[in-house]
Design a protein around this motif. Structure first.
Motif, PDB file in Angstrom:
ATOM      1  N   GLY A 191      -6.215  -9.987   5.050  1.00  0.00           N
ATOM      2  CA  GLY A 191      -6.578 -10.930   4.002  1.00  0.00           C
ATOM      3  C   GLY A 191      -7.837 -10.559   3.247  1.00  0.00           C
ATOM      4  O   GLY A 191      -8.284 -11.307   2.365  1.00  0.00           O
ATOM      5  N   TRP A 192      -8.436  -9.408   3.564  1.00  0.00           N
ATOM      6  CA  TRP A 192      -9.648  -8.985   2.875  1.00  0.00           C
ATOM      7  C   TRP A 192      -9.315  -8.602   1.429  1.00  0.00           C
ATOM      8  O   TRP A 192      -8.412  -7.796   1.172  1.00  0.00           O
ATOM      9  N   GLU A 193     -10.049  -9.157   0.483  1.00  0.00           N
ATOM     10  CA  GLU A 193      -9.756  -8.923  -0.927  1.00  0.00           C
ATOM     11  C   GLU A 193     -10.026  -7.478  -1.355  1.00  0.00           C
ATOM     12  O   GLU A 193      -9.328  -6.926  -2.204  1.00  0.00           O
ATOM     13  N   TRP A 194     -11.037  -6.856  -0.742  1.00  0.00           N
ATOM     14  CA  TRP A 194     -11.386  -5.499  -1.150  1.00  0.00           C
ATOM     15  C   TRP A 194     -10.269  -4.506  -0.837  1.00  0.00           C
ATOM     16  O   TRP A 194     -10.154  -3.462  -1.492  1.00  0.00           O
ATOM     17  N   VAL A 195      -9.432  -4.828   0.152  1.00  0.00           N
ATOM     18  CA  VAL A 195      -8.338  -3.938   0.520  1.00  0.00           C
ATOM     19  C   VAL A 195      -7.336  -3.831  -0.625  1.00  0.00           C
ATOM     20  O   VAL A 195      -6.886  -2.735  -0.980  1.00  0.00           O
ATOM     21  N   THR A 196      -6.999  -4.959  -1.229  1.00  0.00           N
ATOM     22  CA  THR A 196      -6.056  -4.964  -2.347  1.00  0.00           C
ATOM     23  C   THR A 196      -6.594  -4.158  -3.517  1.00  0.00           C
ATOM     24  O   THR A 196      -5.859  -3.414  -4.172  1.00  0.00           O
ATOM     25  N   THR A 197      -7.888  -4.282  -3.771  1.00  0.00           N
ATOM     26  CA  THR A 197      -8.509  -3.519  -4.858  1.00  0.00           C
ATOM     27  C   THR A 197      -8.513  -2.032  -4.545  1.00  0.00           C
ATOM     28  O   THR A 197      -8.207  -1.198  -5.401  1.00  0.00           O
ATOM     29  N   ALA A 198      -8.838  -1.695  -3.299  1.00  0.00           N
ATOM     30  CA  ALA A 198      -8.896  -0.284  -2.902  1.00  0.00           C
ATOM     31  C   ALA A 198      -7.535   0.382  -2.994  1.00  0.00           C
ATOM     32  O   ALA A 198      -7.437   1.564  -3.360  1.00  0.00           O
ATOM     33  N   ILE A 199      -6.474  -0.342  -2.666  1.00  0.00           N
ATOM     34  CA  ILE A 199      -5.127   0.230  -2.711  1.00  0.00           C
ATOM     35  C   ILE A 199      -4.797   0.738  -4.109  1.00  0.00           C
ATOM     36  O   ILE A 199      -4.154   1.787  -4.280  1.00  0.00           O
ATOM     37  N   ASP A 200      -5.240   0.012  -5.129  1.00  0.00           N
ATOM     38  CA  ASP A 200      -4.954   0.409  -6.520  1.00  0.00           C
ATOM     39  C   ASP A 200      -5.567   1.752  -6.880  1.00  0.00           C
ATOM     40  O   ASP A 200      -5.142   2.380  -7.846  1.00  0.00           O
ATOM     41  N   TYR A 201      -6.568   2.184  -6.118  1.00  0.00           N
ATOM     42  CA  TYR A 201      -7.264   3.434  -6.441  1.00  0.00           C
ATOM     43  C   TYR A 201      -6.925   4.570  -5.478  1.00  0.00           C
ATOM     44  O   TYR A 201      -7.544   5.627  -5.549  1.00  0.00           O
ATOM     45  N   LEU A 202      -5.953   4.367  -4.615  1.00  0.00           N
ATOM     46  CA  LEU A 202      -5.463   5.468  -3.796  1.00  0.00           C
ATOM     47  C   LEU A 202      -4.696   6.438  -4.692  1.00  0.00           C
ATOM     48  O   LEU A 202      -4.040   6.012  -5.655  1.00  0.00           O
ATOM     49  N   PRO A 203      -4.744   7.733  -4.410  1.00  0.00           N
ATOM     50  CA  PRO A 203      -4.070   8.713  -5.275  1.00  0.00           C
ATOM     51  C   PRO A 203      -2.615   8.399  -5.559  1.00  0.00           C
ATOM     52  O   PRO A 203      -2.148   8.529  -6.702  1.00  0.00           O
ATOM     53  N   VAL A 204      -1.869   7.969  -4.542  1.00  0.00           N
ATOM     54  CA  VAL A 204      -0.447   7.706  -4.753  1.00  0.00           C
ATOM     55  C   VAL A 204      -0.235   6.551  -5.727  1.00  0.00           C
ATOM     56  O   VAL A 204       0.692   6.577  -6.553  1.00  0.00           O
TER      57      VAL A 204
END
Length: 251
Positions: A191-204
């Motif tokens: 449920g951590w919000e930063w995780v959702t944001t970080a996913i958008d910036y993964l190379p894939v």
């Protein structure tokens, strides 16, 4: 060029082209077998079809391009040819720059062939899609995929330059390309919000955004933001690798 004379590099390029064409053909055959793709489908549907057929393989081929970037560095260290290279050209930053340029050319040509072959396969199975080949969405999506593959290749080159180990670099690149997305998907359960944001910036994820073309993004960095993020990702490894190469013993 020394790089193209390596059997591993030639094999990697051949695998990229054949695998890309094979996957694109399978996707096009499956798609047209289940759904009628004609001019009646609408421009957006035809554009989506062409981009899916021509760029979907990039999600798998990104690792192959990463291996190409690793080979560009590790092959000279494993064979000891780096010493003869530096004897011929003592200025190390010039060597690093030249190797990067050659790698960019090779990766770009290979990626263009893969994407172009995918577009041709898409048109072969759905001739009505031909009119959308020149659309801005298809062109930007195709070029975005090429840029993604090339920049990831440079990222892998930087990793290899830092680690100087083919096995270690390939393991790291594989982790970034495939393991990190799975790990972050699992972290979304926290449920951590930063995780959702970080996913958008993964190379894939950046690659997926670029493959959609220059369209308005519902969330995340968008097309141009994804391109900038990929450039930064490549620079994060290339710059330290160049600095280490200029100062560290070549043996």
């Amino acid at each position: 060029m020394k790089l193209t004379s390596l059997r591993g590099v030639r094999l990697t390029i051949l695998i990229s082209i054949l695998a890309g064409l094979g996957l694109s053909t399978l996707i096009a055959a499956q798609w047209t077998g289940n759904t009628e793709v004609t001019s009646a489908s609408g421009d957006a549907a035809l554009q989506h079809y062409l981009l899916m057929v021509s760029t979907a393989a990039a999600s798998f081929l990104v690792l192959v391009f990463g291996v190409l970037g690793v080979f560009a560095v590790s092959s000279e260290y494993s064979s000891g040819m780096i010493l003869s290279t530096l004897t011929a050209v003592p200025k190390r930053m010039r060597v690093a720059g030249a190797k990067s340029i050659v790698l960019v050319v090779i990766a770009t040509v290979t990626a263009l062939i893969v994407v172009a072959a995918g577009l041709l396969a898409g048109v072969a199975f759905a001739p009505d899609a031909l009119v959308q080949l020149g659309s801005s969405v298809v062109i930007s999506g195709a070029l975005g995929t090429v840029a993604y593959l090339v920049l990831f290749t440079l990222f892998a080159m930087g990793v290899a330059g830092i680690l100087r180990s083919a096995a270690g670099a390939i393991a790291f690149v594989t982790g970034v390309a495939f393991v990190l997305p799975v790990a972050f998907q699992m972290l979304t359960m926290t449920g951590w919000e930063w995780v959702t944001t970080a996913i958008d910036y993964l190379p894939v994820m950046l690659g997926n955004t670029l493959a959609q073309g220059a369209v308005e993004a519902g969330s995340g960095p968008g097309y141009w933001g994804s391109l900038v993020a990929m450039v930064i990702l490549a620079a994060v490894t290339l710059i330290p690798a160049a600095m280490i190469f200029a100062r560290r013993d070549a043996r």
